[in-house]
Design a protein around this motif. Sequence first.
Motif, PDB file in Angstrom:
ATOM      1  N   GLU A 156       0.822  -1.214   0.000  1.00 52.02           N
ATOM      2  CA  GLU A 156       0.000   0.000   0.000  1.00 52.02           C
ATOM      3  C   GLU A 156       0.855   1.263   0.000  1.00 52.02           C
ATOM      4  OE1 GLU A 156      -3.259   0.081  -0.346  1.00 52.02           O
ATOM      5  OE2 GLU A 156      -3.182  -2.096  -0.549  1.00 52.02           O
ATOM      6  N   VAL A 157       1.943   1.234   0.758  1.00 55.36           N
ATOM      7  CA  VAL A 157       2.826   2.403   0.807  1.00 55.36           C
ATOM      8  C   VAL A 157       3.541   2.591  -0.528  1.00 55.36           C
ATOM      9  CG1 VAL A 157       4.939   3.310   1.860  1.00 55.36           C
ATOM     10  CG2 VAL A 157       3.123   2.389   3.300  1.00 55.36           C
ATOM     11  N   LEU A 158       4.082   1.515  -1.079  1.00 53.82           N
ATOM     12  CA  LEU A 158       4.836   1.622  -2.321  1.00 53.82           C
ATOM     13  C   LEU A 158       3.946   2.069  -3.483  1.00 53.82           C
ATOM     14  CD1 LEU A 158       7.815   1.180  -2.920  1.00 53.82           C
ATOM     15  CD2 LEU A 158       7.268  -1.082  -3.791  1.00 53.82           C
ATOM     16  N   GLN A 159       2.670   1.665  -3.449  1.00 53.35           N
ATOM     17  CA  GLN A 159       1.749   2.049  -4.521  1.00 53.35           C
ATOM     18  C   GLN A 159       1.509   3.555  -4.544  1.00 53.35           C
ATOM     19  OE1 GLN A 159       0.570   0.561  -7.041  1.00 53.35           O
ATOM     20  NE2 GLN A 159      -0.890   2.126  -7.675  1.00 53.35           N
ATOM     21  N   GLY A 160       1.644   4.224  -3.398  1.00 54.92           N
ATOM     22  CA  GLY A 160       1.382   5.654  -3.345  1.00 54.92           C
ATOM     23  C   GLY A 160       2.584   6.534  -3.656  1.00 54.92           C
ATOM     24  N   LEU A 161       3.732   5.935  -3.940  1.00 56.60           N
ATOM     25  CA  LEU A 161       4.951   6.716  -4.144  1.00 56.60           C
ATOM     26  C   LEU A 161       5.333   6.766  -5.615  1.00 56.60           C
ATOM     27  CD1 LEU A 161       7.113   5.219  -1.247  1.00 56.60           C
ATOM     28  CD2 LEU A 161       5.588   7.189  -1.183  1.00 56.60           C
ATOM     29  N   ASP A 162       6.137   7.776  -5.963  1.00 61.14           N
ATOM     30  CA  ASP A 162       6.723   7.767  -7.302  1.00 61.14           C
ATOM     31  C   ASP A 162       7.853   6.738  -7.340  1.00 61.14           C
ATOM     32  OD1 ASP A 162       8.228   9.781  -5.619  1.00 61.14           O
ATOM     33  OD2 ASP A 162       9.544   9.678  -7.346  1.00 61.14           O
ATOM     34  N   LEU A 163       8.297   6.401  -8.558  1.00 65.27           N
ATOM     35  CA  LEU A 163       9.221   5.275  -8.709  1.00 65.27           C
ATOM     36  C   LEU A 163      10.581   5.534  -8.063  1.00 65.27           C
ATOM     37  CD1 LEU A 163       8.278   4.254 -12.347  1.00 65.27           C
ATOM     38  CD2 LEU A 163       7.918   2.902 -10.283  1.00 65.27           C
ATOM     39  N   THR A 164      11.040   6.785  -8.063  1.00 66.98           N
ATOM     40  CA  THR A 164      12.356   7.079  -7.469  1.00 66.98           C
ATOM     41  C   THR A 164      12.336   6.862  -5.963  1.00 66.98           C
ATOM     42  OG1 THR A 164      12.727   8.728  -9.199  1.00 66.98           O
ATOM     43  CG2 THR A 164      14.167   8.807  -7.279  1.00 66.98           C
ATOM     44  N   THR A 165      11.324   7.419  -5.286  1.00 69.10           N
ATOM     45  CA  THR A 165      11.215   7.214  -3.838  1.00 69.10           C
ATOM     46  C   THR A 165      10.930   5.757  -3.520  1.00 69.10           C
ATOM     47  OG1 THR A 165      10.217   9.428  -3.786  1.00 69.10           O
ATOM     48  CG2 THR A 165      10.169   8.161  -1.761  1.00 69.10           C
TER      49      THR A 165
END
Length: 348
Positions: A117-126
């Motif tokens: 869930e956290v990774l889905q909300g971030l841009d690819l670099t972060t």
Amino acid sequence: MNPSVMAILLFGLGLGTTITFASSHWLLAWMGLEMNTLAIIPLMAQHHHPRAVEATTKYFLTQAAAAATLLFASVTNAWLTGQWDIQQIMHPLPNTMITLALALKIGLAPLHAWLPEVLQGLDLTTGLILSTWQKLAPFALILQIQPSNSALLVILGLASALVGGWGGLNQTQLRKILAYSSIAHLGWMILVLQFSPSITLLTLLTYFVMTFSTFLVFKLNKSTNINTLATSWTKAPALTALTPLVLLSLGGLPPLTGFMPKWLILQELTKQGLSPTATLAALSALLSLYFYLRLSYAIALTISPNNLTGTTPWRLPSIQLTYPLATSTAMTICLLPLTPAVSALLTS
């Protein structure tokens, strides 16, 4: 984001990890982990999108809970044993609590639910930073304490390998697929940790290289779901031809680099008399391999028939990220022949 602020935050990330690496005192190690968390939170929320803010909030609450558990366990250990040294965790209660707190920090199953869930909300670099750099400090602590409860490590490792393979099967969002991939790879590392820490470090390094390549490919193509992968052949035909090899290497298919750590881990587990565990781990790798094959099929063998919402594919070649991507892709695909040399180094 202002370059000066970005530099300060990245310096904070590096400093927090370095403090945890260098510390032999639980309070200093905890402080390094907290610096890591506080430095990455502005990077996660920098786009001010509601989804990014939601992911940042979930990450902060999860990491705060893990840090509180870690601090409580280390204080309990100091109360029971009278010392704060990281490598002197003798009592099983704080040992188990610290292991579970660090498992929550890196996202091992069954404490993994926050990571996709956290990774889905971030841009690819972060997301790349979260999937690679943020794993280093907790892993350093796990390697130092060498948990005495070996059954707990085997359970965490097998559960992570199975959940990582099973959870990614029905996903269409690339960042969630990479999150489940991370969970599965961490499970393999934890499985062999107590028997051969050197193989664990080799697996971690190989995972970093392969994940770096995958994130850069998706960033170059501006892809966030499986449908947009089908349009990438118009932007980078050569990269489209190499991407299935990168994905299959991440899945551990021979003769690619990703097969090397899995091969060595299965060999070590068999040497330790854990053939059923090795068999279950190998079967869980088939689950992961399925969704990597699905991505490979989407990028190399299909042409999207519809107009996609999102960034319009631009036909001119991009000049960003090409040198790091070329280096990491070559390493991701071609390092398996070095396995005898790596085995010699590990046994020496």
